[in-house]
Scaffold this active site. Sequence first.
Site, short mmCIF file in Angstrom:
data_model
loop_
_atom_site.label_atom_id
_atom_site.label_comp_id
_atom_site.label_asym_id
_atom_site.label_seq_id
_atom_site.Cartn_x
_atom_site.Cartn_y
_atom_site.Cartn_z
N SER A 149 0.84 -1.19 0.00
CA SER A 149 0.00 0.00 0.00
C SER A 149 0.88 1.25 0.00
O SER A 149 1.64 1.47 -0.95
CB SER A 149 -0.96 -0.05 1.19
OG SER A 149 -2.04 0.82 1.02
N ASP A 245 -1.81 14.33 13.01
CA ASP A 245 -1.83 15.67 12.43
C ASP A 245 -1.18 15.69 11.05
O ASP A 245 -1.71 16.25 10.10
CB ASP A 245 -1.12 16.67 13.35
CG ASP A 245 -1.98 17.09 14.53
OD1 ASP A 245 -3.22 16.91 14.45
OD2 ASP A 245 -1.43 17.59 15.52
N HIS A 304 -7.08 -6.45 0.83
CA HIS A 304 -5.99 -5.50 0.67
C HIS A 304 -4.76 -5.92 1.46
O HIS A 304 -3.63 -5.74 1.00
CB HIS A 304 -6.45 -4.11 1.10
CG HIS A 304 -5.43 -3.04 0.94
ND1 HIS A 304 -4.79 -2.78 -0.25
CD2 HIS A 304 -4.92 -2.14 1.84
CE1 HIS A 304 -3.94 -1.78 -0.09
NE2 HIS A 304 -3.99 -1.38 1.17
#
Length: 323
Positions: A149, A245, A304
């Site tokens: 990924s 963040d 996945h």
Amino acid sequence: MLCWACAGRLPCRGLSLSRTSFSRVHVAPSSSGRGGAQPRPVPLSYKLLDGEAGLPALVFLHGLFGCKTNFNSIAKALAQQTGRRACLHPEFRCQCCPSHLTPQVLTVDARNHGDSPHSPDMSYEHMSQDLQDLLPQLGLVPCVLIGHSMGGKTAMLLALQRPELVERLIAVDISPVETASSSAFPAYIAAMKAIEIPDEVSRSCARKLADEQLSLVIQDIAVRQFLLTNLVEAGSCFVWRVNLDALAQHVDKILAFPVCQEAYPGPTLFLLGGNSNFVHPSHYPEIRRLFPRAQIQTVPNAGHWIHANCPQDFMAAIRGFLT
């Protein structure tokens, strides 16, 4: 209130491998890379399973929200399974030398993940530069890059930028185009940031509370359990060890892929999950353009996370590609 770690090195409990490296505790300074400046690398956390330095090392790169321990058992098994018998008298082609050589195997925490430093910068150019800095330092080039990924996109960009560092490439259920099917990732990040856990609770209680709150947004229990591997204890409270963040700020970059013109000339395997929709046939032309020696193989009944869903098939595919 649950907080997320902004700059920490947390102990990693995993396989007892032969060498463990820990980066310094700090917040890496921002480097935007604008104006042609080279992205500034951060010192990544890694675990190295010793093997024969003469063989190309296997380097595993995890995906978004993952860490190096995702590949612990597979890394150790593949080190043994991809080993080679070495003849000490090759000029005679003798059969008397049974020594078995295994490659070195490296698992790495990407920046803002696992035990690696947090940084406000999060792009594939930065993650590629981190590896361009680390791999030569460890003497592991050229290597076999195996990326899942997000890690697969990092591996692809590194191979395209520095093909001399990559002996061959394996991209796991990802392609060099924008990843539209992972549009749930921003929702995952928001759900994780919104979780509240009181101080002074047990680990089991904290996980239960976090799971209950995540379930309001994420129905798949397997996904929730995967995300909860990032919930760690720090003193009297629990923190997210991923830099939420930075991920939230740069999620569009993580879902995209940099524009590249030059192709990678080495052998490449795109290993896809039969039940996953991350890679579409419409991606194949771009795969062929950038990786002209690419093979595309599908693991039936795998989603996945192929290495977690079908580990034996995953390892068999890698062994077949390496031999």
